[in-house]
Design an enzyme around this catalytic site. Structure first.
Site, short mmCIF file in Angstrom:
data_model
loop_
_atom_site.label_atom_id
_atom_site.label_comp_id
_atom_site.label_asym_id
_atom_site.label_seq_id
_atom_site.Cartn_x
_atom_site.Cartn_y
_atom_site.Cartn_z
N SER A 245 0.83 -1.19 0.00
CA SER A 245 0.00 0.00 0.00
C SER A 245 0.88 1.27 0.00
CB SER A 245 -0.97 -0.04 1.17
OG SER A 245 -1.96 0.93 1.01
N ASP B 10 -8.53 -4.37 -6.11
CA ASP B 10 -8.17 -3.32 -5.16
C ASP B 10 -8.85 -2.00 -5.55
OD1 ASP B 10 -6.78 -1.47 -3.52
OD2 ASP B 10 -5.04 -2.78 -3.49
N HIS C 85 -7.87 -4.95 -1.45
CA HIS C 85 -6.77 -4.32 -0.70
C HIS C 85 -6.64 -4.89 0.71
CE1 HIS C 85 -3.98 -0.89 -0.36
NE2 HIS C 85 -4.36 -0.82 0.91
P1 4NP Z 1 -2.83 1.93 3.01
O1 4NP Z 1 -3.52 2.40 1.67
O2 4NP Z 1 -1.40 2.24 3.02
O3 4NP Z 1 -3.20 0.49 3.13
O4 4NP Z 1 -3.53 2.70 4.11
C1 4NP Z 1 -3.56 3.64 1.12
C2 4NP Z 1 -4.53 3.81 0.17
C3 4NP Z 1 -4.67 5.02 -0.44
C4 4NP Z 1 -3.85 6.07 -0.10
C5 4NP Z 1 -2.85 5.91 0.83
C6 4NP Z 1 -2.70 4.68 1.45
N1 4NP Z 1 -4.07 7.29 -0.69
O5 4NP Z 1 -3.35 8.27 -0.42
O6 4NP Z 1 -5.02 7.40 -1.47
#
Ligand code: 4NP
Length: 584
Positions: free
Chosen positions: A448, A527, A559
């Site tokens: 992520s 995702d 995700h």
């Molecule tokens: P995470 O996912 O790291 O699993 O929390 C994210 C999803 C999207 C974004 C950042 C992290 N974003 O900035 O859109």
């Protein structure tokens, strides 16, 4: 060459790490302890009768989120993905006595952003036309209460008040509270002080308990909306001086007394009315209370997440639900410790290290970059970190600027600069590992936001790492923004502090030509947070440029990883890739 297959042996060890069952306290419902467990292959809900020891499984196939139960209700409210991982969720109630469950009607599946259960009704926030507040009746009936165009979460619902937090005044660096009075259908935004960060409100009897920076540092405060009174909550304890700045991981009321999980330097402790509840060292991740007992979720970098029962009177504790790691795994996990790595501008980056007992020093090392970005690697179980160490890699996990756990000033340092200062911090972690003679060769790996950093690091800092593993990463913020739902568009606006022009510079796809090291790309097909499409386009670019890369798409997965099979499918290609490109 020998005839043994060391890679196959390693993959068996990887399977053993991923399959280690995890347990977490959810709360009490109908006299039973409700908990989550991965023991049957997905994160599901269970109920334990503490008198008889009888366990009942409440859900199957994995839950997405669960509302805090109410001891006086027999129902536990949870959501389940009904979209093949796209995170569109329906809301269900399960009766802990019979194990029978039913869907709450009138609510079309949506991305749910926090729920509260008052014992009779469910309040939640969801991404739809903007961010919507909903009220659902167990007997059927659903009403949209309110709509906002902001990052916003529900954190609790009781006695007619729905409470939560959000970026509600347009300042990306602050969180305000919202208080929705259900009887009066009135939505109020509350902040004790302009510019302060206010989080995780809990409500009871018309009072709101929350964490705030309004009084300096991280404190708890109590607000009474009816009279607009505000007062700080003291949790006096000898350890509290040492626990400054305290970051409150979780807190609430029990029998009128305030309990809190205070955190410092990546470790946390449970306090009840200012007294420490004795538990094993590491991280306390949740707690519930019944009579003279506390039930707490505890883990460390080397101990999987388990539930302990603490006796508040005697100060003793025992393991209630949890499993030992198999010896072939635990014998491969080495020493864990935290170091402060000085970054380019003097900022000290709290960095956890888990050495591998199966690797030489210096040896192959992975800089593991956590997701979020508002999250952290604490002294708590992380299947990625443990798996890498068991496979024979030293793991260095920087809590780069923007991480949680070190106060709001540190967390807010990445707002308006994602992939800037935080990327420098991650590069420093690799330099530290080489300088300390821990690392021979260094890979970067993350999921992520950690996948985003991996993609960006391997093109913007082409000499810093020897290989990269990007899971569910981001290569193109501009295209991702177009593909995002109402919530993630606002989320990206907050992260970039509205600087759209910065998105181009922080997208690896615009620098693909600079990639020099082998890259392993792993991405869930469905995702909806970090969509696959821009990543496939990036892979095509890499192909045309003649770069060394591999691409693994996880079918029928999203995700959020709730199935252990999917966790294994994410880690297997990484293990095979690292064996070839890092371990040699
Ligand atoms: P995470 O996912 O790291 O699993 O929390 C994210 C999803 C999207 C974004 C950042 C992290 N974003 O900035 O859109």
């Amino acid at each position: 060459m020998g005839t043994s297959y060391p890679l196959v042996e390693k993959l068996k060890i990887l399977e053993a790490v991923v399959m280690a069952p995890l347990y977490g306290v959810v709360g009490f419902a109908g006299g039973l302890l409700v908990y989550s467990s991965t023991v049957e292959g997905a994160r599901d809900l269970w109920a334990l009768d503490l008198r008889t020891g009888e366990k009942r499984r409440l859900t199957e196939g994995g839950v997405h989120s669960v509302a805090e139960p109410r001891p006086e209700s027999h129902y536990v409210i949870y959501t389940k993905d009904v979209s093949g991982g796209r995170e569109l969720q329906s809301v269900y109630a399960v009766d802990v006595r019979s194990g029978e469950s039913f869907a709450l009607e009138g609510f079309e599946p949506k991305r749910v952003l926090g729920m509260g259960f008052d014992g009779k009704r469910v309040a939640l926030a969801a991404a739809g036309d903007g961010i919507e507040l909903w009220l659902l009746e167990l007997g059927g009936g659903a009403e949209k209460l309110y709509r906002a165009d902001a990052v916003m979460f529900v954190t609790d619902f009781a006695d007619g008040l729905v409470v939560g937090q959000g970026v509600l005044k347009g300042n990306p660096a602050t969180y305000e509270l919202f208080i929705f009075n259900v009887d009066e259908r009135r939505f109020e935004v509350y902040t004790p002080k302009e510019g302060s960060v206010n989080k995780q409100p809990k409500t009871k009897g018309g009072l709101v308990l929350f964490a705030t920076t309004a009084f300096g540092g991280e404190k708890l405060a109590l607000y009474k909306p009816a009279s607009r009174e505000l007062k700080p909550v003291e949790l006096p304890h000898p350890d509290m001086a040492e626990y400054k700045p305290v970051e409150y991981l979780d807190f609430g009321w029990t029998d009128g007394e305030v309990w809190a999980i205070g955190k410092r330097e990546g470790r946390s402790k449970l306090f009840l009315a200012g007294r420490e509840v004795k538990l094993p060292e590491g991280s306390v991740l949740g707690a519930a209370f019944s009579g003279s007992k506390a039930y707490a979720t505890v883990s460390s970098l080397t101990r999987p997440t388990s539930i302990y029962e603490a006796d508040l009177a005697s100060g003793g504790y025992r393991l209630l639900l949890g499993a030992e790691l198999p010896p072939e795994v635990s014998s491969r996990l080495g020493r864990s410790y935290m170091v402060k790595v000085k970054s380019f501008d003097g900022v000290e980056v709290p960095t956890f290290v888990l050495e591998s007992a199966a690797a030489p020093k210096p040896g192959p090392t992975v800089v593991y970059v956590h997701g979020g970005p508002w999250s952290e690697v604490a002294d708590a179980w992380s299947v990625f970190v443990a798996a890498l160490a068991a496979l024979g890699y030293h793991v260095v996990a920087p809590n780069f600027r923007g991480s949680t756990g070190y106060g709001e000033d540190f967390r807010r340092m990445d707002i308006g600069d994602p992939g800037g200062g935080d990327l420098e911090d991650v590069v420093k972690a690799a330099e530290w590992a080489r300088g300390e003679k821990l690392a021979s060769r260094v890979a970067i790996m993350g999921y992520s936001y950690g996948g985003f950093m991996t993609f960006l690091a391997t093109v913007k800092k082409p000499d810093a790492f020897d290989a990269g593993v990007a899971g569910a990463g981001i290569v193109d913020w501009e295209e991702m923004y177009q593909l995002s739902d109402a919530f993630f568009r606002r989320f990206i606006d907050v992260l970039f502090a509205g600087k759209r022009e910065l998105q181009r510079d922080r997208s690896a796809t615009n620098f693909a030509g600079a990639l020099k090291v082998p890259l392993c790309i792993i991405h869930p097909q469905n995702d909806t947070r970090t969509p696959l499409k821009p990543v496939l386009k990036y892979a095509m670019k890499l192909l045309e440029l003649g770069k060394t890369f591999e691409l693994h798409v996880l079918p029928d997965a999203g995700h959020a990883v709730t199935k252990m099979d999917d966790a294994l499918k994410l880690l297997l290609p990484a293990a095979i890739f690292l064996e070839k490109y890092l371990a040699r």
